[in-house]
Design an enzyme around this catalytic site. Structure first.
Site, PDB file in Angstrom:
ATOM      1  CD  GLU A  31      34.694  40.625  45.438  1.00  0.00           C
ATOM      2  OE1 GLU A  31      34.074  41.389  45.231  1.00  0.00           O
ATOM      3  OE2 GLU A  31      35.618  41.250  46.125  1.00  0.00           O
ATOM      4  N   PRO A  68      42.121  44.870  35.707  1.00  0.00           N
ATOM      5  CG  PRO A  68      39.710  44.914  36.564  1.00  0.00           C
ATOM      6  CD  PRO A  68      41.006  45.515  35.647  1.00  0.00           C
ATOM      7  CG  LEU A  77      30.549  49.503  38.557  1.00  0.00           C
ATOM      8  CD1 LEU A  77      29.481  47.665  39.049  1.00  0.00           C
ATOM      9  CD2 LEU A  77      29.436  49.844  37.870  1.00  0.00           C
ATOM     10  CB  CYS A 136      32.579  43.584  42.160  1.00  0.00           C
ATOM     11  SG  CYS A 136      33.207  44.848  40.923  1.00  0.00           S
ATOM     12  CB  THR A 149      37.721  39.705  37.132  1.00  0.00           C
ATOM     13  OG1 THR A 149      37.935  41.144  37.440  1.00  0.00           O
ATOM     14  CG2 THR A 149      38.528  38.635  38.417  1.00  0.00           C
ATOM     15  N   GLY A 173      35.809  49.616  45.195  1.00  0.00           N
ATOM     16  CA  GLY A 173      35.782  48.897  46.557  1.00  0.00           C
ATOM     17  C   GLY A 173      35.653  46.960  45.576  1.00  0.00           C
TER      18      GLY A 173
END
Length: 489
Positions: free
Chosen positions: A340, A116, A419, A250, A118, A217
């Site tokens: 989120e 990602p 995770l 996240c 991020t 997720g």
């Protein structure tokens, strides 16, 4: 019709897989000591470049904070190595002499990795180390907005591999990125596993590719401050977590839940930590910045500072503002602060007791955070236990910042930037992914007991004998009845 760039991307994926497959076969012959030496040196090399890689990640993506990305790079390198260095991942990994079962590690082969924007460099370092520790090769498909910094992280690792004389191709990276190329990589017959970290669409694509995948997720993490908590520490930890790298992890808190009896004190503590509580008009403007009309998360706010988000929303906030907080009355699409946000933004809820907090936490988790993480700040072990038994999460983080706790920085969980959210989150695992998830186990089991059975011939003879006896008895009964009737005539 595919454009030249798409075709080149597809061909690149095939070439990288071919090289990786050859290199992995050589790596599979390494001893545990050789593997460990390799991974240890890679961790040191990545740690040495933690600062420039962090700077490039911020420049490349426009997200986050350099100092915090340095910390993530260090956690993904030396921090991770300290955790995995004693793991057995080659040859015999477990032997139970009493039960006569031996387990032998079998590398998966070539792993495809989605990264990602991020957490680009830290995720690249982390996935490389856990893959090679399990004797696998890995190929990265970088997020387009983080391509330069991801490629640089791969270059740092490959330079060290070359110095160590490792097989060429163990760590690959696509520098022509396209949807078609990534699809080719994920579905290639010589790719054994996909490590997917990113948005829901990316993870779904990985699971739909036909290749086994470990995906994660989204995290819509609620944090409950219960009345028995050390309130000063609870608020400070939440602020530390929510501002860390501008909330790009996240597992960072997305909502805070407090009991009404401590609300005023908690609000004042947040204000002392330079959190800014939005009024109704300001909240509406920030909500519009969070979630545009189409309903998705506005990428322009991800990883940005509170001041920048205020600017985007068209409101003024104090220059020292660190987090924007909105008192929120519900959960769902009509309440953008309940989702989120991946930015220094918090929804704020007030309840009467821990039972209400328990129900509200589950409602928030069901809105885009199932299976991920939950935070609780409390000294009441009975309440903590009640939460742990009911929540649909894979990690419940107690008295710690959730972003740092879930990734193993402030807890004894495995250091991880992938995770798992378990079946509740649509994932194949609820683990913090480590090398132990990246090899198959061949089990050698010795016979320890014999089962005594009759031979088929004996069973047949016995069966026939039983049938014969039964038939003769029935015939005797019939004959007796006939004789009885005859005697009555």
């Amino acid at each position: 019709m595919l454009e030249d760039r798409d075709l080149k991307s597809i061909q690149m994926a095939r070439n990288l897989v071919q090289k990786a497959k050859k290199a992995q076969k050589e790596l599979a012959e390494y001893s545990q000591e050789q593997i460990d030496n390799l991974v240890s040196e890679l961790a040191k090399a990545a740690a040495a470049e933690a600062q420039p890689l962090a700077e490039l990640a911020v420049k490349d993506t426009g997200m986050g904070i350099v100092e915090d990305k340095v910390e993530k790079n260090l956690l993904a390198s030396t921090g991770l190595w300290d955790y995995i260095k004693d793991m057995k991942t080659v040859g015999v990994v477990r032997e139970d002499r009493e039960k006569k079962i031996t387990e032998v590690a079998s590398p998966m082969g070539v792993i495809a990795a989605l990264v990602p924007s991020t957490n680009p460099t830290s995720t690249t370092i982390y996935k490389s180390l856990i893959s090679l520790k399990a004797a696998n090769a890995i190929i990265f498909s970088p997020h387009p907005s983080a391509q330069e910094c991801i490629q640089k992280a791969v270059d740092v690792l490959n330079k060290k591999l070359a110095e160590l004389g490792a097989p060429e191709g163990l760590i690959g990276c696509m520098d022509i990125v396209s949807l078609e190329g990534t699809s080719e990589l994920m579905s290639h017959e010589d790719v054994s596993l996909i490590l997917a970290t990113g948005g829901s669409a990316m993870v779904k694509a990985a699971y739909s590719s036909g290749t086994p995948a470990l995906g994660v997720g989204p995290g819509n993490v609620p944090a409950f401050i219960e009345r028995s908590a050390d309130l000063d520490k609870a608020v400070a930890r939440i602020m530390q977590s929510k501002t860390f790298d501008n909330g790009t992890i996240c597992a960072s808190e997305q909502s805070v839940i407090v009991e009404s009896c401590i609300k005023d004190e908690v609000v004042e503590l947040f204000k002392k930590e330079n959190a800014y509580f939005l009024d109704a008009d300001e909240s509406k403007k920030v909500e519009d910045a969070i979630q545009p009309a189409h309903g998705g998360l506005n990428a322009a706010i991800v990883g940005k500072s509170a001041q920048k988000i205020a600017e985007i929303a068209g409101i003024e906030v104090p220059s020292n503002c660190r987090v924007l907080i909105s008192e929120t009355g519900g959960v769902g699409p009509d309440y953008p602060f309940s989702r989120e946000k991946l930015a220094p933004l918090l929804g704020f809820y007030t309840v009467e007791n821990w039972e209400e907090a328990c129900d509200l936490s589950m409602e928030i988790l069901n809105y885009g955070g199932l299976g991920h993480s939950l935070g609780i700040h409390s000294k009441n072990e009975e309440v903590i236990r009640a939460f742990s038994l009911k929540k649909p999460t894979s990690r419940m983080l107690v008295n710690t910042p959730t972003a740092l706790g879930a990734t193993g920085k402030t807890t004894n969980l495995a250091p991880s930037f992938t995770l798992g959210c378990g079946s509740k989150g649509g994932n194949a695992t609820s683990d913090n992914i480590t090398p132990l998830n990246l090899f198959d186990r061949r089990r050698i089991a010795y016979g320890v007991r014999d089962v005594e059975t009759s031979t088929p011939q004996t069973q047949t003879a016995t069966s026939n004998s039983n049938l014969k006896d039964s038939g003769e008895e029935e015939l005797d009964i019939i004959i007796d009845k006939i004789l009885e009737k005859l005697s009555q005539k």
